[in-house]
Design a protein around this motif. Structure first.
Motif, PDB file in Angstrom:
ATOM      1  N   LEU A   3       0.829  -1.206   0.000  1.00 56.58           N
ATOM      2  CA  LEU A   3       0.000   0.000   0.000  1.00 56.58           C
ATOM      3  C   LEU A   3       0.863   1.254   0.000  1.00 56.58           C
ATOM      4  N   ALA A   4       1.933   1.242   0.802  1.00 58.33           N
ATOM      5  CA  ALA A   4       2.810   2.408   0.873  1.00 58.33           C
ATOM      6  C   ALA A   4       3.492   2.663  -0.470  1.00 58.33           C
ATOM      7  N   MET A   5       3.842   1.609  -1.197  1.00 59.35           N
ATOM      8  CA  MET A   5       4.503   1.795  -2.490  1.00 59.35           C
ATOM      9  C   MET A   5       3.547   2.379  -3.522  1.00 59.35           C
ATOM     10  N   CYS A   6       2.279   2.033  -3.469  1.00 62.69           N
ATOM     11  CA  CYS A   6       1.366   2.526  -4.485  1.00 62.69           C
ATOM     12  C   CYS A   6       0.754   3.878  -4.106  1.00 62.69           C
ATOM     13  N   LEU A   7       0.872   4.301  -2.868  1.00 66.02           N
ATOM     14  CA  LEU A   7       0.286   5.576  -2.463  1.00 66.02           C
ATOM     15  C   LEU A   7       0.929   6.763  -3.153  1.00 66.02           C
ATOM     16  N   SER A   8       2.255   6.772  -3.283  1.00 67.88           N
ATOM     17  CA  SER A   8       2.900   7.916  -3.920  1.00 67.88           C
ATOM     18  C   SER A   8       2.485   8.017  -5.385  1.00 67.88           C
ATOM     19  N   ALA A   9       2.411   6.896  -6.085  1.00 69.19           N
ATOM     20  CA  ALA A   9       1.960   6.927  -7.480  1.00 69.19           C
ATOM     21  C   ALA A   9       0.511   7.390  -7.567  1.00 69.19           C
ATOM     22  N   LEU A  10      -0.316   6.977  -6.642  1.00 66.28           N
ATOM     23  CA  LEU A  10      -1.714   7.395  -6.619  1.00 66.28           C
ATOM     24  C   LEU A  10      -1.841   8.893  -6.375  1.00 66.28           C
ATOM     25  N   LEU A  27      -9.586   8.606 -12.011  1.00 64.71           N
ATOM     26  CA  LEU A  27     -10.872   8.701 -11.326  1.00 64.71           C
ATOM     27  C   LEU A  27     -11.924   7.821 -11.995  1.00 64.71           C
ATOM     28  N   TYR A  28     -11.847   7.697 -13.322  1.00 67.49           N
ATOM     29  CA  TYR A  28     -12.767   6.831 -14.050  1.00 67.49           C
ATOM     30  C   TYR A  28     -12.637   5.384 -13.574  1.00 67.49           C
ATOM     31  N   HIS A  29     -11.393   4.921 -13.420  1.00 69.15           N
ATOM     32  CA  HIS A  29     -11.166   3.537 -13.001  1.00 69.15           C
ATOM     33  C   HIS A  29     -11.401   3.354 -11.496  1.00 69.15           C
ATOM     34  N   LEU A  30     -11.094   4.363 -10.695  1.00 69.98           N
ATOM     35  CA  LEU A  30     -11.326   4.256  -9.250  1.00 69.98           C
ATOM     36  C   LEU A  30     -12.808   4.288  -8.907  1.00 69.98           C
ATOM     37  N   LYS A  62     -19.217   7.181 -15.332  1.00 70.94           N
ATOM     38  CA  LYS A  62     -18.888   8.470 -15.931  1.00 70.94           C
ATOM     39  C   LYS A  62     -19.404   9.573 -15.021  1.00 70.94           C
ATOM     40  N   LEU A  63     -18.468  10.343 -14.479  1.00 69.65           N
ATOM     41  CA  LEU A  63     -18.817  11.444 -13.605  1.00 69.65           C
ATOM     42  C   LEU A  63     -18.809  12.736 -14.399  1.00 69.65           C
ATOM     43  N   PRO A  64     -19.678  13.667 -14.055  1.00 73.42           N
ATOM     44  CA  PRO A  64     -19.662  14.945 -14.774  1.00 73.42           C
ATOM     45  C   PRO A  64     -18.362  15.676 -14.501  1.00 73.42           C
ATOM     46  N   ALA A  65     -17.873  16.354 -15.524  1.00 71.77           N
ATOM     47  CA  ALA A  65     -16.630  17.104 -15.399  1.00 71.77           C
ATOM     48  C   ALA A  65     -16.864  18.317 -14.514  1.00 71.77           C
ATOM     49  N   VAL A  66     -16.031  18.473 -13.498  1.00 69.84           N
ATOM     50  CA  VAL A  66     -16.134  19.604 -12.603  1.00 69.84           C
ATOM     51  C   VAL A  66     -14.950  20.497 -12.846  1.00 69.84           C
ATOM     52  N   PRO A  67     -15.182  21.791 -13.153  1.00 72.38           N
ATOM     53  CA  PRO A  67     -14.047  22.683 -13.364  1.00 72.38           C
ATOM     54  C   PRO A  67     -13.213  22.835 -12.097  1.00 72.38           C
TER      55      PRO A  67
END
Length: 92
Positions: A51-58, A72-75, A80-85
């Motif tokens: 988990l610690a190794m993947c947190l920095s990449a996340l 965000l699409y995969h998480l 499909k979420l609406p685009a927020v400026p």
């Protein structure tokens, strides 16, 4: 407990038998916990290291505006979420 109750004729001997059974149960629990302690700690350590190794990449992926929508699409389970400026205006 049921066997102790049926084997004992008076209440005092039943209480002694019950306390003895509870004592043996606590001893068994302590024995099992000492046996399972090291493998459990090792498993938790392996999971937290990954988990610690993947947190920095996340974190960097969320901060990068190019990768952020895809991440965000995969998480969000490919919803499909609406685009927020970046700076949404608050209406008064």
């Amino acid at each position: 407990m049921i066997a102790a109750r049926s084997a004992c004729t008076d209440k005092d001997s039943f209480r002694k038998a019950r306390k003895t059974l509870l004592l043996h149960l606590v001893q068994l629990g302590l024995s099992l916990s000492s046996t399972l302690h090291n493998p459990l700690i090792e498993a938790i350590t392996k999971v937290t290291d990954r988990l610690a190794m993947c947190l920095s990449a996340l974190i960097y992926g969320i901060r990068d505006q190019t990768i952020r929508p895809i991440l965000l699409y995969h998480l969000c389970c490919r919803l499909k979420l609406p685009a927020v400026p970046a700076k949404a205006k608050v209406s008064q």
